[in-house]
Design a protein around this motif. Sequence first.
Motif, PDB file in Angstrom:
ATOM      1  N   ASP A   1       0.877  -1.343   0.070  1.00  0.00           N
ATOM      2  CA  ASP A   1      -0.069   0.393  -0.074  1.00  0.00           C
ATOM      3  C   ASP A   1       0.866   1.213   0.041  1.00  0.00           C
ATOM      4  O   ASP A   1       1.774   1.657   0.382  1.00  0.00           O
ATOM      5  N   GLU A   2       0.838   1.942  -0.864  1.00  0.00           N
ATOM      6  CA  GLU A   2       1.143   2.988  -1.257  1.00  0.00           C
ATOM      7  C   GLU A   2       0.942   4.085  -0.295  1.00  0.00           C
ATOM      8  O   GLU A   2       2.091   5.082   0.357  1.00  0.00           O
ATOM      9  N   GLU A   3       0.285   4.048   1.087  1.00  0.00           N
ATOM     10  CA  GLU A   3       0.013   4.749   2.320  1.00  0.00           C
ATOM     11  C   GLU A   3       1.113   4.733   2.676  1.00  0.00           C
ATOM     12  O   GLU A   3       0.938   5.763   3.752  1.00  0.00           O
ATOM     13  N   LEU A   4       1.507   3.775   2.667  1.00  0.00           N
ATOM     14  CA  LEU A   4       1.986   2.989   4.331  1.00  0.00           C
ATOM     15  C   LEU A   4       3.395   4.092   3.953  1.00  0.00           C
ATOM     16  O   LEU A   4       4.379   3.714   2.762  1.00  0.00           O
ATOM     17  N   PRO A   5       4.077   4.456   5.426  1.00  0.00           N
ATOM     18  CA  PRO A   5       5.030   4.210   5.425  1.00  0.00           C
ATOM     19  C   PRO A   5       6.615   3.659   4.408  1.00  0.00           C
ATOM     20  O   PRO A   5       6.700   2.508   4.986  1.00  0.00           O
ATOM     21  N   ALA A   6       7.634   4.188   3.417  1.00  0.00           N
ATOM     22  CA  ALA A   6       8.152   3.229   2.306  1.00  0.00           C
ATOM     23  C   ALA A   6       9.213   2.179   3.318  1.00  0.00           C
ATOM     24  O   ALA A   6       9.044   1.012   3.167  1.00  0.00           O
ATOM     25  N   ALA A   7       9.318   2.702   4.572  1.00  0.00           N
ATOM     26  CA  ALA A   7      10.131   2.326   5.449  1.00  0.00           C
ATOM     27  C   ALA A   7       9.524   0.853   6.255  1.00  0.00           C
ATOM     28  O   ALA A   7       9.593  -0.271   6.390  1.00  0.00           O
ATOM     29  N   ILE A   8       8.391   1.309   6.017  1.00  0.00           N
ATOM     30  CA  ILE A   8       7.478  -0.015   6.372  1.00  0.00           C
ATOM     31  C   ILE A   8       7.326  -1.016   5.459  1.00  0.00           C
ATOM     32  O   ILE A   8       7.366  -2.587   5.548  1.00  0.00           O
ATOM     33  N   ARG A   9       6.794  -0.639   4.619  1.00  0.00           N
ATOM     34  CA  ARG A   9       6.601  -1.232   3.344  1.00  0.00           C
ATOM     35  C   ARG A   9       8.387  -2.483   3.010  1.00  0.00           C
ATOM     36  O   ARG A   9       7.705  -3.390   2.896  1.00  0.00           O
TER      37      ARG A   9
END
Length: 222
Positions: free
Chosen positions: A16-24
């Motif tokens: 999900d693009e809405e998640l911070p990139a680090a979490i993704r």
Amino acid sequence: MTLQQAELEETDVAHDEELPAAIRAIRTRRSGHNFDPDAELDDETLEALIRDAALAPSSYNLQPWEFVAVQDDDRIDEIVDLAYGQEHIREAGTAILVVGHTEAETADRVFDEWEDAGRMDEETADQTKAQTVEMYDDDQMGRDLGIRNASLAAENLLLSAHARGLKATPMIGFDQAGISELVGLPENKIPVMLISVGPSGGEEPERLPRRDVAEILHRESY
Ligand SMILES: Cc1cc2nc3c(=O)[nH]c(=O)nc-3n(C[C@H](O)[C@H](O)[C@H](O)COP(=O)(O)O)c2cc1C
């Protein structure tokens, strides 16, 4: 909804693009064996991976780690043998040995930096340095500190590789003495983790289950 269900749903939306990139990146990182044998890791990316690894936290910022990158075909063949035939290392084309210090060899420089930055006065810096050096002088503690700190650098490297679209697999399945000899590690440095890294050759099998949060989280006491 149980924590486990919530977590699974979160994993499902890991992209999900809405998640911070680090979490993704954390949620989608995988160890894999499927590398593209025809693609190579370029020097610039190798150096970027090491720079990101070096941003890991370390006790008193000692940064007690180093990295040996092996890309020469003959040496990679030797590493595959020393890693009990793990072929993915050959396909990855690059093996990075994460090395831990067992002595506080950066202490002089690092405690000067604390002092120069005004974060410690001279007396505190001297005392803390002496305590740190003494702690490392204990053989078991020196090894523990080397492994603890360098392991965090290794995880940073894995996440950085993944975020850059590469595949990276951590390994301890290798002959430690043999690899140390191959790359010429001095006696006071230990091989903490070997990482095969390179462009991906495709998907990996589905991730195996993770233990439930309810099983691994203890509140207030074990
Ligand atoms: C300390 C450590 C040692 C590992 N050793 C190996 C190894 O020798 N060979 C290998 O293929 N994978 C190795 N792995 C990768 C694990 O098998 C992998 O992390 C685990 O199955 C979870 O899968 P994931 O990383 O894709 O989430 C190692 C991982 C860790 C943290």
